[in-house]
Design a protein around this motif. Structure first.
Motif, short mmCIF file in Angstrom:
data_model
loop_
_atom_site.label_atom_id
_atom_site.label_comp_id
_atom_site.label_asym_id
_atom_site.label_seq_id
_atom_site.Cartn_x
_atom_site.Cartn_y
_atom_site.Cartn_z
N ASP A 298 23.62 41.23 34.37
CA ASP A 298 24.16 40.27 33.78
C ASP A 298 23.40 38.94 34.56
N ILE A 299 22.49 38.26 33.75
CA ILE A 299 22.02 37.06 34.15
C ILE A 299 22.38 35.84 33.59
N ARG A 300 23.08 35.06 34.44
CA ARG A 300 23.80 33.85 34.06
C ARG A 300 23.06 32.59 34.58
N MET A 301 22.83 31.60 33.78
CA MET A 301 22.00 30.54 34.03
C MET A 301 23.04 29.60 35.15
N ASP A 302 24.28 29.86 35.19
CA ASP A 302 25.05 29.03 36.13
C ASP A 302 25.40 29.79 37.28
N ASP A 303 24.65 30.84 37.66
CA ASP A 303 24.81 31.69 38.84
C ASP A 303 23.98 30.76 39.91
N LYS A 304 24.41 30.51 41.25
CA LYS A 304 23.72 29.92 42.21
C LYS A 304 22.79 30.92 43.07
N ILE A 305 21.78 30.46 43.13
CA ILE A 305 20.64 31.38 43.75
C ILE A 305 19.84 30.72 44.87
N PRO A 306 19.71 31.36 45.98
CA PRO A 306 18.91 30.67 47.04
C PRO A 306 17.77 30.39 46.74
N ARG B 266 18.17 15.94 40.88
CA ARG B 266 18.62 16.92 39.83
C ARG B 266 18.21 16.66 38.65
N LYS B 267 17.96 17.64 37.82
CA LYS B 267 17.49 17.60 36.28
C LYS B 267 18.56 17.78 35.40
N THR B 268 19.36 18.63 35.71
CA THR B 268 20.53 18.92 34.66
C THR B 268 21.93 18.59 34.92
N SER B 269 21.81 17.70 36.04
CA SER B 269 23.32 17.02 36.36
C SER B 269 22.78 16.08 37.37
N MET B 270 23.99 14.99 37.68
CA MET B 270 23.72 13.91 38.52
C MET B 270 23.59 14.37 40.01
N GLY B 271 22.82 13.42 40.70
CA GLY B 271 22.81 13.63 42.16
C GLY B 271 21.39 13.98 42.62
N ILE C 139 18.11 26.55 53.63
CA ILE C 139 18.41 27.64 52.47
C ILE C 139 19.58 26.70 51.58
N VAL C 140 19.42 26.41 50.44
CA VAL C 140 20.26 25.78 49.71
C VAL C 140 20.35 26.81 48.32
N TYR C 141 21.79 26.67 48.05
CA TYR C 141 22.02 27.62 46.56
C TYR C 141 21.88 26.71 45.48
N ILE C 142 21.35 26.94 44.44
CA ILE C 142 21.20 26.10 43.55
C ILE C 142 21.27 26.66 42.19
N THR C 143 21.92 26.21 41.05
CA THR C 143 22.09 27.07 39.93
C THR C 143 20.62 27.47 39.42
N ARG C 144 20.61 28.53 38.57
CA ARG C 144 19.26 29.01 38.13
C ARG C 144 18.71 28.07 36.95
N GLU C 145 19.74 27.60 36.27
CA GLU C 145 19.24 26.41 35.29
C GLU C 145 18.78 25.35 36.03
N GLU C 146 19.12 24.91 37.17
CA GLU C 146 18.63 23.65 37.97
C GLU C 146 17.00 24.14 38.40
N THR D 187 14.43 34.92 38.39
CA THR D 187 14.04 33.68 38.36
C THR D 187 12.47 33.52 38.43
N ARG D 188 11.87 34.09 39.54
CA ARG D 188 10.54 34.08 39.80
C ARG D 188 9.71 34.77 38.61
N LYS D 189 10.02 35.70 38.08
CA LYS D 189 9.22 36.43 37.08
C LYS D 189 9.68 35.79 35.74
N ASP D 190 10.70 35.00 35.72
CA ASP D 190 10.88 34.38 34.33
C ASP D 190 10.05 33.09 34.34
#
Length: 169
Positions: A20-28, A41-46, A55-62, A93-96
């Protein structure tokens, strides 16, 4: 009837294999640089604020938006993640993004890769491996830090690295 049952079984099997791949999952996302880095950021403010070697956890979409917009911290020197400062620690995400495929991993410098490079049998092969794998300023600093961390003791190779990177241990 029998055909629809087989189709349902095949569909169920495909669904089980696909995670189950979700774009709002946070990935390291890991940083190679020994200094703080960041990006708007591109998809939100800040901003994304990455600590030194952090290491920072960022949404897959971002992450995808950053890479597709040409952020060199993620997309590297060639747009396919080679020699990037940030490493996406999520295989999907790397493969995508096309950073790696089944037969070709992303070209990213790690401690293990430094060990392999220093295991090269001849000085010529070693120097070629360094030139191929250590390109950016962050990689050069990481290489010198890795030499110290790994307690590497080979004068000729360390001397070459010092001259090549312009950094001292």
């Amino acid at each position: 009837m029998a055909e629809s049952t087989q189709e349902n079984k095949a569909e169920t099997t495909r669904a089980k294999k696909q995670p189950d791949i979700r774009m709002d999952d946070k990935i390291p996302v890991k940083s190679l640089a020994p200094w703080p880095t960041g990006a708007a950021r591109k998809t939100s403010m800040g901003d994304i604020n990455m600590p030194a070697k952090g290491i920072v956890y960022i949404t897959r979409e971002e992450v995808i938006a950053q890479a597709q917009s040409g952020n060199r911290l993620l997309s590297g020197t060639d747009g396919y993640g080679s020699h990037s400062t940030w490493y996406i620690d999520d295989e999907y995400t790397r493969k995508d993004l096309g950073f790696e495929s089944a037969g070709k991993p992303q070209k990213f410098l790690t401690m293990d890769k430094v060990k392999v490079i220093f295991a090269e049998s001849t000085q010529t092969k070693f120097e070629k491996a360094i030139r191929d794998n250590v390109v950016t300023r962050a990689e050069k600093v990481f290489l010198m830090d890795s030499i110290k961390t790994l307690n590497i003791n080979d004068y000729a190779k360390i001397k070459f690295c010092t001259d090549y990177t312009g950094n001292k241990i």
